[in-house]
Design a protein around this motif. Structure first.
Motif, PDB file in Angstrom:
ATOM      1  N   PRO A 116       1.279  17.076  -5.266  1.00  0.00           N
ATOM      2  CA  PRO A 116       2.074  16.042  -4.580  1.00  0.00           C
ATOM      3  C   PRO A 116       1.596  15.786  -3.151  1.00  0.00           C
ATOM      4  N   ILE A 117       1.220  16.847  -2.460  1.00  0.00           N
ATOM      5  CA  ILE A 117       0.716  16.694  -1.088  1.00  0.00           C
ATOM      6  C   ILE A 117      -0.580  15.889  -1.098  1.00  0.00           C
ATOM      7  N   ALA A 118      -1.461  16.220  -2.051  1.00  0.00           N
ATOM      8  CA  ALA A 118      -2.744  15.517  -2.148  1.00  0.00           C
ATOM      9  C   ALA A 118      -2.545  14.052  -2.503  1.00  0.00           C
ATOM     10  N   ILE A 119      -1.567  13.761  -3.348  1.00  0.00           N
ATOM     11  CA  ILE A 119      -1.308  12.369  -3.751  1.00  0.00           C
ATOM     12  C   ILE A 119      -0.957  11.517  -2.531  1.00  0.00           C
ATOM     13  N   VAL A 120      -0.090  12.047  -1.677  1.00  0.00           N
ATOM     14  CA  VAL A 120       0.340  11.292  -0.500  1.00  0.00           C
ATOM     15  C   VAL A 120      -0.809  11.107   0.483  1.00  0.00           C
ATOM     16  N   PHE A 121      -1.514  12.186   0.780  1.00  0.00           N
ATOM     17  CA  PHE A 121      -2.549  12.090   1.805  1.00  0.00           C
ATOM     18  C   PHE A 121      -3.820  11.439   1.289  1.00  0.00           C
ATOM     19  N   ALA A 122      -4.027  11.426  -0.018  1.00  0.00           N
ATOM     20  CA  ALA A 122      -5.177  10.711  -0.571  1.00  0.00           C
ATOM     21  C   ALA A 122      -5.027   9.213  -0.340  1.00  0.00           C
ATOM     22  N   SER A 123      -3.778   8.738  -0.335  1.00  0.00           N
ATOM     23  CA  SER A 123      -3.539   7.311  -0.097  1.00  0.00           C
ATOM     24  C   SER A 123      -3.946   6.902   1.307  1.00  0.00           C
ATOM     25  N   LEU A 124      -4.042   7.880   2.204  1.00  0.00           N
ATOM     26  CA  LEU A 124      -4.428   7.587   3.583  1.00  0.00           C
ATOM     27  C   LEU A 124      -5.926   7.371   3.715  1.00  0.00           C
ATOM     28  N   ALA A 125      -6.657   7.652   2.639  1.00  0.00           N
ATOM     29  CA  ALA A 125      -8.099   7.410   2.661  1.00  0.00           C
ATOM     30  C   ALA A 125      -8.389   5.919   2.715  1.00  0.00           C
ATOM     31  N   LEU A 126      -7.437   5.121   2.236  1.00  0.00           N
ATOM     32  CA  LEU A 126      -7.565   3.670   2.325  1.00  0.00           C
ATOM     33  C   LEU A 126      -7.078   3.221   3.696  1.00  0.00           C
ATOM     34  N   SER A 127      -7.857   2.384   4.354  1.00  0.00           N
ATOM     35  CA  SER A 127      -7.504   1.962   5.705  1.00  0.00           C
ATOM     36  C   SER A 127      -6.147   1.270   5.751  1.00  0.00           C
ATOM     37  N   THR A 128      -5.853   0.490   4.709  1.00  0.00           N
ATOM     38  CA  THR A 128      -4.558  -0.200   4.662  1.00  0.00           C
ATOM     39  C   THR A 128      -3.408   0.803   4.576  1.00  0.00           C
ATOM     40  N   GLY A 129      -3.589   1.812   3.726  1.00  0.00           N
ATOM     41  CA  GLY A 129      -2.563   2.837   3.592  1.00  0.00           C
ATOM     42  C   GLY A 129      -2.385   3.635   4.866  1.00  0.00           C
ATOM     43  N   LEU A 130      -3.489   3.942   5.536  1.00  0.00           N
ATOM     44  CA  LEU A 130      -3.429   4.702   6.782  1.00  0.00           C
ATOM     45  C   LEU A 130      -2.693   3.923   7.863  1.00  0.00           C
TER      46      LEU A 130
ATOM     47  N   PRO B   4       7.097  20.822  -2.656  1.00  0.00           N
ATOM     48  CA  PRO B   4       5.894  20.254  -2.028  1.00  0.00           C
ATOM     49  C   PRO B   4       6.153  18.929  -1.315  1.00  0.00           C
ATOM     50  N   THR B   5       7.101  18.139  -1.821  1.00  0.00           N
ATOM     51  CA  THR B   5       7.402  16.861  -1.181  1.00  0.00           C
ATOM     52  C   THR B   5       8.091  17.075   0.159  1.00  0.00           C
ATOM     53  N   PHE B   6       8.988  18.048   0.217  1.00  0.00           N
ATOM     54  CA  PHE B   6       9.595  18.378   1.514  1.00  0.00           C
ATOM     55  C   PHE B   6       8.525  18.827   2.501  1.00  0.00           C
ATOM     56  N   VAL B   7       7.592  19.636   2.040  1.00  0.00           N
ATOM     57  CA  VAL B   7       6.506  20.119   2.892  1.00  0.00           C
ATOM     58  C   VAL B   7       5.629  18.955   3.355  1.00  0.00           C
ATOM     59  N   THR B   8       5.402  17.994   2.469  1.00  0.00           N
ATOM     60  CA  THR B   8       4.615  16.817   2.827  1.00  0.00           C
ATOM     61  C   THR B   8       5.240  16.076   3.998  1.00  0.00           C
ATOM     62  N   PHE B   9       6.563  15.945   3.972  1.00  0.00           N
ATOM     63  CA  PHE B   9       7.234  15.249   5.067  1.00  0.00           C
ATOM     64  C   PHE B   9       7.284  16.102   6.337  1.00  0.00           C
ATOM     65  N   ASN B  10       7.160  17.411   6.212  1.00  0.00           N
ATOM     66  CA  ASN B  10       6.956  18.239   7.402  1.00  0.00           C
ATOM     67  C   ASN B  10       5.639  17.859   8.070  1.00  0.00           C
TER      68      ASN B  10
ATOM     69  N   ALA C  46       0.820  -1.214   0.000  1.00  0.00           N
ATOM     70  CA  ALA C  46       0.000   0.000   0.000  1.00  0.00           C
ATOM     71  C   ALA C  46       0.851   1.261   0.000  1.00  0.00           C
ATOM     72  N   THR C  47       2.069   1.173   0.554  1.00  0.00           N
ATOM     73  CA  THR C  47       2.934   2.358   0.608  1.00  0.00           C
ATOM     74  C   THR C  47       3.455   2.754  -0.764  1.00  0.00           C
ATOM     75  N   PHE C  48       3.352   1.844  -1.730  1.00  0.00           N
ATOM     76  CA  PHE C  48       3.834   2.175  -3.061  1.00  0.00           C
ATOM     77  C   PHE C  48       2.803   2.974  -3.868  1.00  0.00           C
ATOM     78  N   LEU C  49       1.571   3.039  -3.372  1.00  0.00           N
ATOM     79  CA  LEU C  49       0.546   3.814  -4.068  1.00  0.00           C
ATOM     80  C   LEU C  49       0.914   5.287  -4.161  1.00  0.00           C
ATOM     81  N   PRO C  50       1.249   5.956  -3.043  1.00  0.00           N
ATOM     82  CA  PRO C  50       1.654   7.369  -3.165  1.00  0.00           C
ATOM     83  C   PRO C  50       2.951   7.545  -3.935  1.00  0.00           C
ATOM     84  N   VAL C  51       3.854   6.568  -3.840  1.00  0.00           N
ATOM     85  CA  VAL C  51       5.132   6.671  -4.559  1.00  0.00           C
ATOM     86  C   VAL C  51       4.904   6.627  -6.062  1.00  0.00           C
TER      87      VAL C  51
END
Length: 246
Positions: free
Chosen positions: A77-91, A217-223, A35-40
């Motif tokens: 990029p921020i939305a891509i990463v956090f959208a993956s958290l909508a899936l329970s497995t990704g979260l 944006p990716t640096f900000v995402t990791f913030n 599931a972690t490869f989805l945002p990647v």
């Protein structure tokens, strides 16, 4: 010569490395690891789009500027990463990965922002907008340098979760919302208020265009992920202390 491609490669590999480590130590299962490869993958696709826009010259065209790119493209990029958290497995996967990732790793990751020294050099050469460098570039560079100090303090467990939350928040606020707004105000169009050369058009020349579209944006995402991690730890300790006093 630019290090932007190397920065992107580093960013794209960072989360898979953290996931691999968590999987190797038994903190996440195979399904969560996948599931972690989805945002990647999403970030890789977005990078390919950004490269295509740059190589084709679209990111330097008047039609592109009329779309107000600085205001919405950094959000993707921020939305891509956090959208993956909508899936329970990704979260569950990201939560578990962050729980076992040392705080100093997330701090040292931000040291990549030292690359902002490149825009300082271009500003001195007269090829980069001074107003943007003063408001965003220099603070961003200073934050990258501070990451070395904060990383060492975190490694030696000499900095609290609350302090790390504040530090990551500063890193976020250096960019959001200042950088997108200032960039847009320097691009041709109805919102332009900084028309003096060099304008923000310099930021959207390829491969520099990959910085506002992907790298920053990716640096900000990791913030944000760092804030999430430290907040969980802080609240966990607070809850533990409250139980201990009852």
């Amino acid at each position: 010569m630019t290090i932007i491609p190397l920065l992107i490669l580093f960013q794209l590999l960072f989360l898979p490395f953290l996931a691999w480590r968590a999987r190797h130590d038994g903190h996440i299962n195979r399904k969560q690891f996948r599931a972690t490869f989805l945002p990647v993958v999403g970030l890789m696709v977005w990078t390919a789009i950004a490269v295509s826009l740059g190589i084709s010259g679209i990111s330097e065209s008047e039609n592109f500027y009329e779309l107000y790119p600085a205001l919405w493209m950094p959000v993707i990029p921020i939305a891509i990463v956090f959208a993956s958290l909508a899936l329970s497995t990704g979260l569950k996967a990201i939560t578990s990965i962050l729980d076992v990732t040392p705080a100093h790793w997330l701090a040292f990751f931000q040291a990549g922002r030292i690359s902002a020294i490149g825009t300082a050099y271009h500003t001195l050469q007269g090829n980069f907008p001074l107003y943007f460098e003063v408001a965003v570039g220099i603070p961003d560079l200073c934050f990258g340098l501070s990451a070395l100090v904060v990383g060492i303090l975190a490694m030696e467990q000499k900095i609290s979760s609350r302090a790390l939350i504040t530090w990551h928040l500063i890193g976020f606020l250096i960019i959001v919302p200042t950088a997108p707004l200032l960039l847009q105000l320097g691009l041709p169009g109805s919102l332009q208020v900084f028309p003096h050369q060099p304008t923000a058009e310099a930021v959207y020349t390829f491969p520099m265009s990959l910085a506002p579209i992907m790298v920053v944006p990716t640096f900000v995402t990791f913030n944000l992920l760092g804030i999430w991690r430290e907040r969980r730890i802080f609240l966990g300790k607070l809850s533990h202390n409250q139980k201990g006093t009852t």
